[in-house]
Enzyme design. Structure first.
Site, PDB file in Angstrom:
ATOM      1  N   ASP A 281      -9.262   9.673   4.475  1.00 13.09           N
ATOM      2  CA  ASP A 281     -10.012   8.611   3.822  1.00 13.09           C
ATOM      3  C   ASP A 281      -9.951   8.826   2.315  1.00 13.09           C
ATOM      4  O   ASP A 281      -9.691   9.947   1.849  1.00 13.09           O
ATOM      5  CB  ASP A 281     -11.473   8.607   4.291  1.00 13.09           C
ATOM      6  CG  ASP A 281     -12.183   7.285   4.002  1.00 13.09           C
ATOM      7  OD1 ASP A 281     -12.231   6.440   4.911  1.00 13.09           O
ATOM      8  OD2 ASP A 281     -12.685   7.105   2.874  1.00 13.09           O
TER       9      ASP A 281
ATOM     10  N   VAL B 113      -3.727   5.512   1.129  1.00 13.34           N
ATOM     11  CA  VAL B 113      -2.544   5.101   1.889  1.00 13.34           C
ATOM     12  C   VAL B 113      -1.587   4.250   1.059  1.00 13.34           C
ATOM     13  O   VAL B 113      -0.503   3.903   1.536  1.00 13.34           O
ATOM     14  CB  VAL B 113      -2.916   4.373   3.196  1.00 13.34           C
ATOM     15  CG1 VAL B 113      -3.688   5.290   4.123  1.00 13.34           C
ATOM     16  CG2 VAL B 113      -3.674   3.088   2.911  1.00 13.34           C
TER      17      VAL B 113
ATOM     18  N   ASN C  90      -5.789   2.673  10.469  1.00 10.78           N
ATOM     19  CA  ASN C  90      -6.982   1.844  10.397  1.00 10.78           C
ATOM     20  C   ASN C  90      -7.312   1.392   8.978  1.00 10.78           C
ATOM     21  O   ASN C  90      -7.888   0.328   8.789  1.00 10.78           O
ATOM     22  CB  ASN C  90      -8.181   2.632  10.966  1.00 10.78           C
ATOM     23  CG  ASN C  90      -9.508   1.978  10.631  1.00 10.78           C
ATOM     24  OD1 ASN C  90      -9.870   0.949  11.198  1.00 10.78           O
ATOM     25  ND2 ASN C  90     -10.231   2.568   9.682  1.00 10.78           N
TER      26      ASN C  90
ATOM     27  N   TYR D  78      -4.340 -11.441   2.659  1.00 11.03           N
ATOM     28  CA  TYR D  78      -4.776 -10.689   3.840  1.00 11.03           C
ATOM     29  C   TYR D  78      -4.085 -11.217   5.093  1.00 11.03           C
ATOM     30  O   TYR D  78      -3.614 -10.440   5.932  1.00 11.03           O
ATOM     31  CB  TYR D  78      -6.294 -10.786   3.993  1.00 11.03           C
ATOM     32  CG  TYR D  78      -6.845 -10.013   5.164  1.00 11.03           C
ATOM     33  CD1 TYR D  78      -7.140  -8.651   5.045  1.00 11.03           C
ATOM     34  CD2 TYR D  78      -7.081 -10.627   6.386  1.00 11.03           C
ATOM     35  CE1 TYR D  78      -7.650  -7.934   6.119  1.00 11.03           C
ATOM     36  CE2 TYR D  78      -7.592  -9.919   7.465  1.00 11.03           C
ATOM     37  CZ  TYR D  78      -7.874  -8.572   7.320  1.00 11.03           C
ATOM     38  OH  TYR D  78      -8.373  -7.865   8.392  1.00 11.03           O
TER      39      TYR D  78
ATOM     40  N   LYS E 290      -1.620  -9.027   7.604  1.00  6.25           N
ATOM     41  CA  LYS E 290      -1.922  -8.741   9.004  1.00  6.25           C
ATOM     42  C   LYS E 290      -0.906  -9.370   9.954  1.00  6.25           C
ATOM     43  O   LYS E 290      -0.607  -8.804  11.009  1.00  6.25           O
ATOM     44  CB  LYS E 290      -3.343  -9.194   9.340  1.00  6.25           C
ATOM     45  CG  LYS E 290      -4.427  -8.355   8.664  1.00  6.25           C
ATOM     46  CD  LYS E 290      -4.327  -6.879   9.038  1.00  6.25           C
ATOM     47  CE  LYS E 290      -5.455  -6.049   8.443  1.00  6.25           C
ATOM     48  NZ  LYS E 290      -5.419  -4.639   8.871  1.00  6.25           N
TER      49      LYS E 290
END
Length: 255
Positions: free
Chosen positions: A37, A64, A90, A156, A160
């Site tokens: 994280d 990330v 995630n 977004y 996705k």
């Protein structure tokens, strides 16, 4: 016997929300966790919680969007536990519902780098571990926004949809190599992903075309429902499930 006994799992975005719930659930099922994280305080809290019930966890600060961080995350799994069995991508960010005419280069590049490039590079690094042993399991946290076009802004949504395609492509191409890759498409889940939404950018178009559909969701759910789905995909209960996107939205997208 616990479902993930002695498995080694990386979970990105593990400090809160769905990532935290997945890390805790996997640890309770016997997995050794690499919790990644960007927030150190959240990682410390997670580590304490897992330690308290006797689970096994190592934490690492990971952005990330940075390939060096991704590589270090996988290398920590090898150094700490000798292998890697499960990768859960995630970590992700939201946009502010901007339609394509309002998307800045900065926003688009940031969303794509975190939501698509991060998972891709983590998957690529994980393959260096999975392929030699002909075994591995990847779970990508996608979104119903990657299946339906009216749940978020252009950036977004594009990210996705790309992650859904990457998931299915990987599951198909590596299916003869003992590697599975599946995705979960959450609906309305109570997490902190909305924290980065700039409410000042909510326009009349957003209210009319996107937010108008929010009341169709039956209710918001907590992150445990996603952890349950991830456990199914990570375990031997789903050995013949590959290249699939499991929708977990209480029926919202059925409308």
């Amino acid at each position: 016997m616990r479902k993930l006994e002695n498995k080694v799992a990386i979970v990105t975005g593990a400090g809160s929300g769905m990532g935290k719930a997945i890390a805790i659930r996997f640890a309770k099922e016997g997995a050794k966790i690499i919790a990644a994280d960007i927030n150190s305080e959240r990682l410390e809290s997670l580590e304490e919680e897992i330690d308290n019930f006797g689970g096994t966890v190592s934490t690492i600060i990971t952005n990330v969007a940075k390939e060096d961080d991704i590589n270090a995350m996988v290398e920590l799994a090898i150094a700490s536990y000798g292998t890697l069995d499960i990768l859960v991508n995630n970590a992700g960010i939201m946009d502010s519902f901007e339609p394509v005419g309002d998307v800045s280069n900065k926003l688009y590049e940031r969303v794509m780098k975190i939501n698509v490039e991060g998972p891709l590079k983590a998957m690529r690094k994980a393959m260096s571990v999975f392929l030699p042993k002909n075994e591995g399991n990847i779970i990508n946290i996608c979104s119903i926004g990657g299946l339906n076009a009216g749940r978020a802004g252009a950036a977004y949504t594009a990210s996705k949809f790309a992650l859904v395609g990457l998931t299915r492509n990987t599951g198909y191409l590596y299916s003869k190599s003992g590697i599975r890759c599946n995705g979960i498409a959450p609906g309305d889940i109570s997490t902190n992903i909305n924290d980065n939404i700039d409410l000042g950018k909510i326009t009349a178009m957003t209210r009319d075309r996107i937010l108008a559909g929010v009341p169709l969701s039956p209710h918001s759910a907590d992150s445990d429902v996603i952890a349950n789905a991830a456990l199914f995909l990570a375990s031997d209960d789903s050995t013949f499930v590959n290249g699939e996107i499991l929708v977990v939205d209480g029926g919202w997208s059925a409308y």
